[in-house]
Design an enzyme around this catalytic site. Structure first.
Site, PDB file in Angstrom:
ATOM      1  CG  HIS A 152      -0.645   6.434  -9.621  1.00 34.95           C
ATOM      2  ND1 HIS A 152       0.045   5.856 -10.661  1.00 34.95           N
ATOM      3  CD2 HIS A 152      -1.500   7.351 -10.190  1.00 34.95           C
ATOM      4  CE1 HIS A 152      -0.355   6.380 -11.810  1.00 34.95           C
ATOM      5  NE2 HIS A 152      -1.297   7.289 -11.554  1.00 34.95           N
TER       6      HIS A 152
ATOM      7  CG  HIS B 224      -0.064  -1.092  -8.781  1.00 38.08           C
ATOM      8  ND1 HIS B 224       1.257  -1.299  -9.081  1.00 38.08           N
ATOM      9  CD2 HIS B 224      -0.402   0.109  -9.332  1.00 38.08           C
ATOM     10  CE1 HIS B 224       1.717  -0.270  -9.781  1.00 38.08           C
ATOM     11  NE2 HIS B 224       0.727   0.585  -9.951  1.00 38.08           N
TER      12      HIS B 224
END
Length: 285
Positions: A204, A246
């Site tokens: 992303h 993440h």
């Protein structure tokens, strides 16, 4: 002059006779304490004996002792001792990794519904979907199909190629590094694939950085829209950490990688003649 009997008597009792021939003392045998003190005095004044004593100095004995100790395995050599010390780079990397894990866990305030910012989790998931690859690939393909101008088709085609390049590079790097996602992550992401179980780098973040830079460079946008593009890029990266998807370093590296991907797209940019030839070949099929 002494008589032969006196000489013989002197030799029998073990003491040398003054004025007679020199008697040599063996260096390999211990000195007889019952010998005459004249022999002790003579041995101490002998130059050869003095040199032998000097050769057995404390410094030489210490050197021989250390070499013997190292040969017998009592202590490692100095080079081995230096080699066993941990390197400064390894210590620095371990410290940075520990800080990354700690900071990522502290910032994951939307990881669960009952987290401190759990009420903002639906909004973070909406931002997550806005940075997913499937909406961007579908949108770029649709704009390429609907575009009437050659310039618009050129921009959309290069954006589509950049998105495909991003998917390939991120997938390869994730498969090579194989860094696990944070332990507090919930695998409820939108449209995941096999490599999506790995964390490094954030796809992303790479996609947001590349697309944001691409839009700012090739679209004429007003100032408020340009500010919104910057905010969207930052929110996409922030949502990855807030949702616990993440680590912080995954997102930071993803931003840098996305910018590098934009530079690569600019280098491989398809010009209008190349675009017309490519479209002609596609139409012939």
């Amino acid at each position: 002059m002494p008589s032969p009997k006196a000489k013989n008597a002197g030799r029998r009792d073990g003491s040398p006779v003054l004025g007679s021939s020199f008697e040599f003392v063996s260096l390999t045998k211990p000195l007889n304490r019952s010998s005459s003190p004249h022999l002790l005095q003579r041995q101490g004044s002998d130059p050869n004996t003095a040199r032998l004593r000097a050769s057995e100095s404390p410094s030489r004995r210490r050197g021989s002792g250390s070499s013997t100790g190292s040969a017998s395995g009592q202590g490692p050599p100095e080079e081995d001792g230096i080699r066993l010390n941990p390197s400064l780079i390894a210590i620095s990397l371990s410290s940075l990794l520990a800080i990354d894990l700690w900071l990522s866990k502290r910032l994951s305030v939307c990881a669960f519904e009952d987290s401190s910012w759990g009420s903002a989790r639906p909004l973070m998931k909406l931002i997550e979907i806005s940075g997913h690859g499937i909406p961007w690939l579908a949108g770029a393909a649709y704009c390429l199909y609907k575009s009437d101008s050659a310039a618009g088709q050129e921009v959309m085609l290069n954006l589509l190629l950049g998105l495909l390049l991003d998917l390939i590079l991120v997938g390869i790097l994730k498969a090579v590094v194989r860094r696990r996602r944070p332990s507090h992550n919930q695998m409820d992401m939108f449209a995941t694939f096999s490599v999506d179980r790995y964390s490094f780098p954030s796809g992303h973040a790479t996609r947001a950085a590349m697309c944001g830079r691409f839009l700012l460079a090739h679209l004429v946008l007003a100032t408020p829209l340009r500010v919104l593009v910057f905010l969207w890029v930052g929110l996409v990266g922030l949502s990855r950490v807030l949702l616990g998807r993440h680590h912080v370093t995954d997102v930071l590296f993803g931003f840098w990688m996305g910018y590098c991907q934009y530079k690569l797209v600019e280098i491989l940019w398809l010009s209008p003649p190349a675009l017309q030839g490519l479209l002609g070949h596609l139409a012939s099929f």
